[in-house]
Design a protein around this motif. Structure first.
Motif, PDB file in Angstrom:
ATOM      1  N   SER A 179       3.755  -1.709   9.087  1.00 17.91           N
ATOM      2  CA  SER A 179       4.697  -2.765   9.280  1.00 17.91           C
ATOM      3  C   SER A 179       5.538  -2.393  10.612  1.00 17.91           C
ATOM      4  O   SER A 179       5.342  -1.026  11.069  1.00 17.91           O
ATOM      5  CB  SER A 179       5.639  -3.277   8.391  1.00 17.91           C
ATOM      6  N   ASP A 180       6.301  -3.020  11.140  1.00 17.04           N
ATOM      7  CA  ASP A 180       7.200  -2.555  12.061  1.00 17.04           C
ATOM      8  C   ASP A 180       8.317  -1.897  11.391  1.00 17.04           C
ATOM      9  O   ASP A 180       9.417  -1.434  12.222  1.00 17.04           O
ATOM     10  CB  ASP A 180       7.898  -3.942  12.991  1.00 17.04           C
ATOM     11  N   MET A 181       8.366  -1.816  10.195  1.00 19.45           N
ATOM     12  CA  MET A 181       9.351  -0.870   9.601  1.00 19.45           C
ATOM     13  C   MET A 181       8.694   0.611   9.391  1.00 19.45           C
ATOM     14  O   MET A 181       7.564   0.759   9.865  1.00 19.45           O
ATOM     15  CB  MET A 181       9.852  -1.498   8.412  1.00 19.45           C
ATOM     16  N   ASP A 182       9.436   1.639   8.833  1.00 20.90           N
ATOM     17  CA  ASP A 182       8.844   2.836   8.566  1.00 20.90           C
ATOM     18  C   ASP A 182       8.287   2.749   7.168  1.00 20.90           C
ATOM     19  O   ASP A 182       8.852   2.499   6.339  1.00 20.90           O
ATOM     20  CB  ASP A 182       9.985   3.713   8.612  1.00 20.90           C
ATOM     21  N   GLU A 183       6.996   3.543   7.179  1.00 18.07           N
ATOM     22  CA  GLU A 183       6.147   3.647   5.878  1.00 18.07           C
ATOM     23  C   GLU A 183       5.920   5.242   5.729  1.00 18.07           C
ATOM     24  O   GLU A 183       5.439   5.721   6.744  1.00 18.07           O
ATOM     25  CB  GLU A 183       5.159   2.784   5.766  1.00 18.07           C
ATOM     26  N   TYR A 184       6.109   5.844   4.682  1.00 17.70           N
ATOM     27  CA  TYR A 184       6.091   7.340   4.347  1.00 17.70           C
ATOM     28  C   TYR A 184       5.798   7.537   2.910  1.00 17.70           C
ATOM     29  O   TYR A 184       6.027   6.570   2.092  1.00 17.70           O
ATOM     30  CB  TYR A 184       6.864   7.978   5.220  1.00 17.70           C
ATOM     31  N   PHE A 185       5.392   8.754   2.615  1.00 11.95           N
ATOM     32  CA  PHE A 185       5.304   9.313   1.331  1.00 11.95           C
ATOM     33  C   PHE A 185       4.284   8.486   0.519  1.00 11.95           C
ATOM     34  O   PHE A 185       4.864   7.691  -0.382  1.00 11.95           O
ATOM     35  CB  PHE A 185       6.646   9.611   0.740  1.00 11.95           C
ATOM     36  N   PRO A 186       2.914   8.456   0.764  1.00 17.11           N
ATOM     37  CA  PRO A 186       2.303   7.598  -0.049  1.00 17.11           C
ATOM     38  C   PRO A 186       1.742   8.461  -1.379  1.00 17.11           C
ATOM     39  O   PRO A 186       1.804   9.711  -1.471  1.00 17.11           O
ATOM     40  CB  PRO A 186       1.061   7.579   0.752  1.00 17.11           C
ATOM     41  N   ALA A 187       1.364   7.538  -2.405  1.00 13.97           N
ATOM     42  CA  ALA A 187       0.581   8.190  -3.663  1.00 13.97           C
ATOM     43  C   ALA A 187      -0.367   7.294  -4.012  1.00 13.97           C
ATOM     44  O   ALA A 187      -0.630   6.134  -3.671  1.00 13.97           O
ATOM     45  CB  ALA A 187       1.829   8.243  -4.724  1.00 13.97           C
ATOM     46  N   LEU A 188      -1.518   7.835  -4.577  1.00 23.40           N
ATOM     47  CA  LEU A 188      -2.791   7.162  -4.698  1.00 23.40           C
ATOM     48  C   LEU A 188      -3.050   7.287  -6.043  1.00 23.40           C
ATOM     49  O   LEU A 188      -3.020   8.489  -6.835  1.00 23.40           O
ATOM     50  CB  LEU A 188      -4.015   7.769  -3.809  1.00 23.40           C
ATOM     51  N   THR A 189      -3.847   6.422  -6.623  1.00 24.42           N
ATOM     52  CA  THR A 189      -4.430   6.625  -8.245  1.00 24.42           C
ATOM     53  C   THR A 189      -5.704   7.301  -7.912  1.00 24.42           C
ATOM     54  O   THR A 189      -6.458   7.351  -7.019  1.00 24.42           O
ATOM     55  CB  THR A 189      -4.804   5.127  -9.002  1.00 24.42           C
ATOM     56  N   ALA A 190      -6.162   7.825  -9.119  1.00 21.85           N
ATOM     57  CA  ALA A 190      -7.359   8.575  -9.046  1.00 21.85           C
ATOM     58  C   ALA A 190      -8.622   7.833  -8.564  1.00 21.85           C
ATOM     59  O   ALA A 190      -9.715   8.394  -7.770  1.00 21.85           O
ATOM     60  CB  ALA A 190      -7.728   9.179 -10.398  1.00 21.85           C
ATOM     61  N   ASP A 191      -8.609   6.471  -8.950  1.00 17.51           N
ATOM     62  CA  ASP A 191     -10.012   5.788  -8.306  1.00 17.51           C
ATOM     63  C   ASP A 191      -9.648   5.454  -6.798  1.00 17.51           C
ATOM     64  O   ASP A 191     -10.572   4.642  -6.513  1.00 17.51           O
ATOM     65  CB  ASP A 191     -10.213   4.626  -9.151  1.00 17.51           C
ATOM     66  N   ASP A 192      -8.513   5.729  -6.336  1.00 17.60           N
ATOM     67  CA  ASP A 192      -8.352   5.377  -4.814  1.00 17.60           C
ATOM     68  C   ASP A 192      -8.191   3.817  -4.718  1.00 17.60           C
ATOM     69  O   ASP A 192      -8.389   3.323  -3.465  1.00 17.60           O
ATOM     70  CB  ASP A 192      -9.294   5.958  -3.759  1.00 17.60           C
ATOM     71  N   LYS A 193      -7.858   3.283  -5.600  1.00 16.13           N
ATOM     72  CA  LYS A 193      -7.630   1.753  -5.355  1.00 16.13           C
ATOM     73  C   LYS A 193      -6.246   1.244  -5.217  1.00 16.13           C
ATOM     74  O   LYS A 193      -6.002  -0.126  -5.062  1.00 16.13           O
ATOM     75  CB  LYS A 193      -8.236   1.098  -6.783  1.00 16.13           C
ATOM     76  N   GLN A 194      -5.318   1.891  -5.736  1.00 16.92           N
ATOM     77  CA  GLN A 194      -3.824   1.651  -5.453  1.00 16.92           C
ATOM     78  C   GLN A 194      -3.055   2.515  -4.792  1.00 16.92           C
ATOM     79  O   GLN A 194      -3.191   3.940  -4.765  1.00 16.92           O
ATOM     80  CB  GLN A 194      -3.098   1.565  -6.861  1.00 16.92           C
ATOM     81  N   CYS A 195      -2.242   2.157  -3.779  1.00 13.21           N
ATOM     82  CA  CYS A 195      -1.320   3.107  -2.921  1.00 13.21           C
ATOM     83  C   CYS A 195      -0.033   2.665  -3.094  1.00 13.21           C
ATOM     84  O   CYS A 195       0.382   1.322  -2.832  1.00 13.21           O
ATOM     85  CB  CYS A 195      -2.005   2.896  -1.437  1.00 13.21           C
ATOM     86  N   LEU A 196       0.754   3.579  -3.508  1.00 11.68           N
ATOM     87  CA  LEU A 196       2.185   3.220  -3.844  1.00 11.68           C
ATOM     88  C   LEU A 196       3.031   4.063  -2.375  1.00 11.68           C
ATOM     89  O   LEU A 196       2.500   5.290  -2.385  1.00 11.68           O
ATOM     90  CB  LEU A 196       2.815   3.634  -4.982  1.00 11.68           C
ATOM     91  N   PHE A 197       4.039   3.755  -1.954  1.00  9.68           N
ATOM     92  CA  PHE A 197       4.588   4.220  -0.763  1.00  9.68           C
ATOM     93  C   PHE A 197       5.839   3.835  -0.560  1.00  9.68           C
ATOM     94  O   PHE A 197       6.549   2.761  -1.280  1.00  9.68           O
ATOM     95  CB  PHE A 197       3.767   4.153   0.289  1.00  9.68           C
ATOM     96  N   THR A 198       6.704   4.578   0.301  1.00  9.33           N
ATOM     97  CA  THR A 198       8.024   4.507   0.541  1.00  9.33           C
ATOM     98  C   THR A 198       8.178   3.335   1.732  1.00  9.33           C
ATOM     99  O   THR A 198       7.241   3.625   2.798  1.00  9.33           O
ATOM    100  CB  THR A 198       8.789   5.612   0.602  1.00  9.33           C
ATOM    101  N   ARG A 199       8.898   2.321   1.670  1.00  6.31           N
ATOM    102  CA  ARG A 199       9.079   1.641   2.998  1.00  6.31           C
ATOM    103  C   ARG A 199      10.765   1.803   3.496  1.00  6.31           C
ATOM    104  O   ARG A 199      11.533   1.203   2.395  1.00  6.31           O
ATOM    105  CB  ARG A 199       8.552   0.275   2.976  1.00  6.31           C
ATOM    106  N   SER A 200      11.168   1.848   4.556  1.00  5.36           N
ATOM    107  CA  SER A 200      12.461   1.561   4.897  1.00  5.36           C
ATOM    108  C   SER A 200      12.592   0.212   5.379  1.00  5.36           C
ATOM    109  O   SER A 200      12.059  -0.197   6.196  1.00  5.36           O
ATOM    110  CB  SER A 200      12.794   2.707   5.951  1.00  5.36           C
ATOM    111  N   VAL A 201      13.540  -0.529   4.342  1.00  9.42           N
ATOM    112  CA  VAL A 201      13.465  -1.846   4.929  1.00  9.42           C
ATOM    113  C   VAL A 201      15.058  -2.260   5.557  1.00  9.42           C
ATOM    114  O   VAL A 201      16.053  -1.769   5.089  1.00  9.42           O
ATOM    115  CB  VAL A 201      13.724  -2.727   3.351  1.00  9.42           C
TER     116      VAL A 201
END
Length: 577
Positions: A181-203
């Motif tokens: 987005s127009d905000m900052d996104e970083y530090f991602p994490a994925l499930t083993a099947d590569d279907k879910q991405c969890l990450f940090t956003r600076s809101v």
């Protein structure tokens, strides 16, 4: 508190060396005297030095320039400009004036070569930095600590000069507006099947500078496209959350929550031990449970962050920094293992093969559980924090780290790498031009020589053989050849499980649940073409314990027409006993 930043690498530490005092002819001049006899030039030099000490950069630059205009051989004014430009990140200008000082009098200020090489490194001019450092380290009467730092810089300059001659294939692609987005996104994490991405956003909360908060967001992949991310409402609080890591099946999450100040703290009802602590939560019926502190075995009154959870569900890797007088120092990689009692062991620092006396961060254990990626400024690299890879050896120790090479690593700080489970692609954070705005997540194809081991994932369901009702049950997977447990976990309430496994091996599976017969089976991933998009399917029916029920042991092996048990039968019999 753990926002991704690209920052310059100031290995030269001006306070340790001193900008206006050194082992050179400069030190031989009486206090207050200069090489110039031009009174106007000296007046401007004194005014420039006073402004520099007051951090009045604009006037310091003006007066140093005037001093040099009055006397173009005024070496102290040239040095003053070099120092000013270096401290304000104007490195091309710093290079110009350090070179001018050396041209005026190469013996006046020995450290000019040192500071020159620092700015050359920070602008990726490796060959020129190498020449300046080779000259500097051969000089007599230089500070021993400065010489030690210069030798480290020389090693980086030598490595960098060679690395840029042999670039690795590298074509980063923005992973799209579903996550970025127009905000900052970083530090991602994925499930083993590569279907879910969890990450940090600076809101951003408002347009006021600094009025923002770090929260966790989740995006799901559909038809190979990341969908619009949503905040993880059950976890996000009025404080900062970030740097998540997930278990292989996505049902256990570790993340970091930080206080606004160092020391004991409480954010909402979330209590911590220090400046940043690691917390965990479990997903039950599609929702995350209340977050809990990972406990004193992991968290201290210092700074714990950037966790990475191994795919076998046993080991948590993370970064610990020692908090001293409000600043974080001595960042190293630690790990803690879950014991038979289900509790974390006291965290220990990884060996000095991986950790250095300098900064380590952004640790990531790949789902192959054999390959560790991390950033370090202590191992030889391109300068600043570089990303390295270490492979687990046969004896369980970590092997010598390998630099991922150029241009994956650069003269800037390179951190926040996550290699997808398939090993083919990696994610990282960058504020490079052309993104959605601010820091975005990007993807690139991993060069083959720095990929992890090939893995696949096993997906299955445990259920009652008679009623077909899904069951929660404990299961383990064992490498038949080594007899070592690869995975120990539990199926969810719907009976489903998902785990990652190294390819090209044979495995046995054991499942147990009170009221049901012991279940055993085996399967092979040897001599099969691994397609990460097609998991191995493993459905497991459990037989209820009833009169005259029998257990079939499927992991007892004999050669044809022989009675002797084969060695790979041992794991099954030990488990049965």
């Amino acid at each position: 508190m753990f926002k991704y930043k690209i920052k310059y690498f100031y290995c030269f530490l001006s306070l340790a060396v001193g900008f206006f005092g050194c082992n050179s002819l400069h030190a031989q001049l009486p206090p207050g005297q200069y090489t110039s006899t031009n009174k106007k030039a000296v007046k401007y030099q004194n005014e420039g030095k006073l402004a520099f000490e007051k951090k009045d950069d604009k006037n310091a630059e003006k007066y140093f320039l005037k001093a040099l205009e009055e006397d173009n051989k005024f070496v102290e004014a040239a040095i003053g400009l070099g120092n000013l430009y270096q401290m304000t990140d104007r490195h091309e200008k710093a290079i110009e004036y350090y070179r001018k000082a050396i041209e005026i009098n190469p013996k006046f200020y020995n450290n000019a070569y040192y500071f020159l090489s620092a700015s050359l490194l920070l602008t990726a001019q490796y060959e020129e930095a190498k020449k300046a450092l080779e000259h500097f380290t051969k000089l007599e009467r230089i500070n021993p600590d400065t010489k030690e730092r210069a030798l480290r810089m020389l090693a980086n300059a030598t490595f960098g000069a060679e690395a840029v001659k042999h670039p690795k294939p590298y074509s980063p692609v923005n992973i799209g507006p579903g996550i970025n987005s127009d905000m900052d996104e970083y530090f991602p994490a994925l499930t083993a099947d590569d279907k879910q991405c969890l990450f940090t956003r600076s809101v951003k909360h408002s347009n006021m500078p600094g009025d923002q908060n770090e929260d966790l967001y989740l995006s799901l992949k559909e038809k190979n496209v990341w969908q619009e991310a949503n905040p993880v409402q059950e976890i996000n609080s009025s404080g900062n959350e970030g740097a998540p890591t997930l278990s292989a099946d996505g049902t256990i999450m570790f993340f970091v929550s930080c206080a606004t100040q160092f020391g004991d703290y409480s954010v909402d009802d979330r209590k911590g031990y220090g400046s940043c602590d690691i917390f965990y939560a479990q997903k039950v019926n599609g929702r995350w449970t209340r977050a809990r502190n990972a406990g004193p075995a992991i968290n201290t009154n210092h700074w714990e962050t950037q966790p990475s959870f191994s795919s076998d569900g046993k080991t948590l890797y993370f970064i610990r920094g020692i908090v001293t007088r409000g600043s974080v120092k001595e960042q190293d990689i630690y790990c803690s293992t879950i014991g038979p009692d289900g509790k974390f062991s006291t965290a220990v620092k990884l060996s000095d093969v991986v950790n250095t006396p300098y900064k380590e961060e952004s640790v990531f254990i790949h789902p192959d559980n054999q390959t560790l990626y991390f950033s370090s400024e202590g191992h030889v690299g391109m300068g600043g924090l570089d990303i390295f890879m270490s492979k687990r050896q046969a004896n369980g120790e970590w092997g010598t780290p390998v630099n991922l090479g150029y241009p994956i690593n650069s003269h800037l700080d390179d951190i926040s790498l996550l290699v997808e489970p398939s090993g083919q692609f990696a994610l990282f954070a960058s504020d490079r031009p052309g993104g959605q705005g601010g820091v975005d997540l990007y993807q690139f194809e991993m060069p083959t020589d720095i990929r992890p081991e090939k893995i696949t994932y096993v997906k299955g369901k445990i259920y009652d053989a008679k009623t077909k009702e899904p069951l929660e049950a404990r299961f383990e997977l064992v490498d038949i050849a080594t007899e070592k447990q690869t995975v120990e976990s539990y199926s969810q309430k719907n009976g489903e499980f998902l785990v990652t496994l190294t390819a090209n091996k044979n495995y046995l599976v054991n499942v147990s649940r009170p009221g049901y017969l012991f279940y055993s089976d085996n399967f092979s991933l040897k001599n099969t073409e691994v397609d990460f998009n097609k998991p191995y399917l493993l459905d497991i029916p459990l037989e209820p314990i009833e009169l005259n029920a029998a257990v079939e042991l499927k992991n007892i092996f004999f050669d044809v027409d022989k009675w002797e048990l084969k060695p790979e039968s041992k794991a099954e019999l030990d488990k049965l006993i």
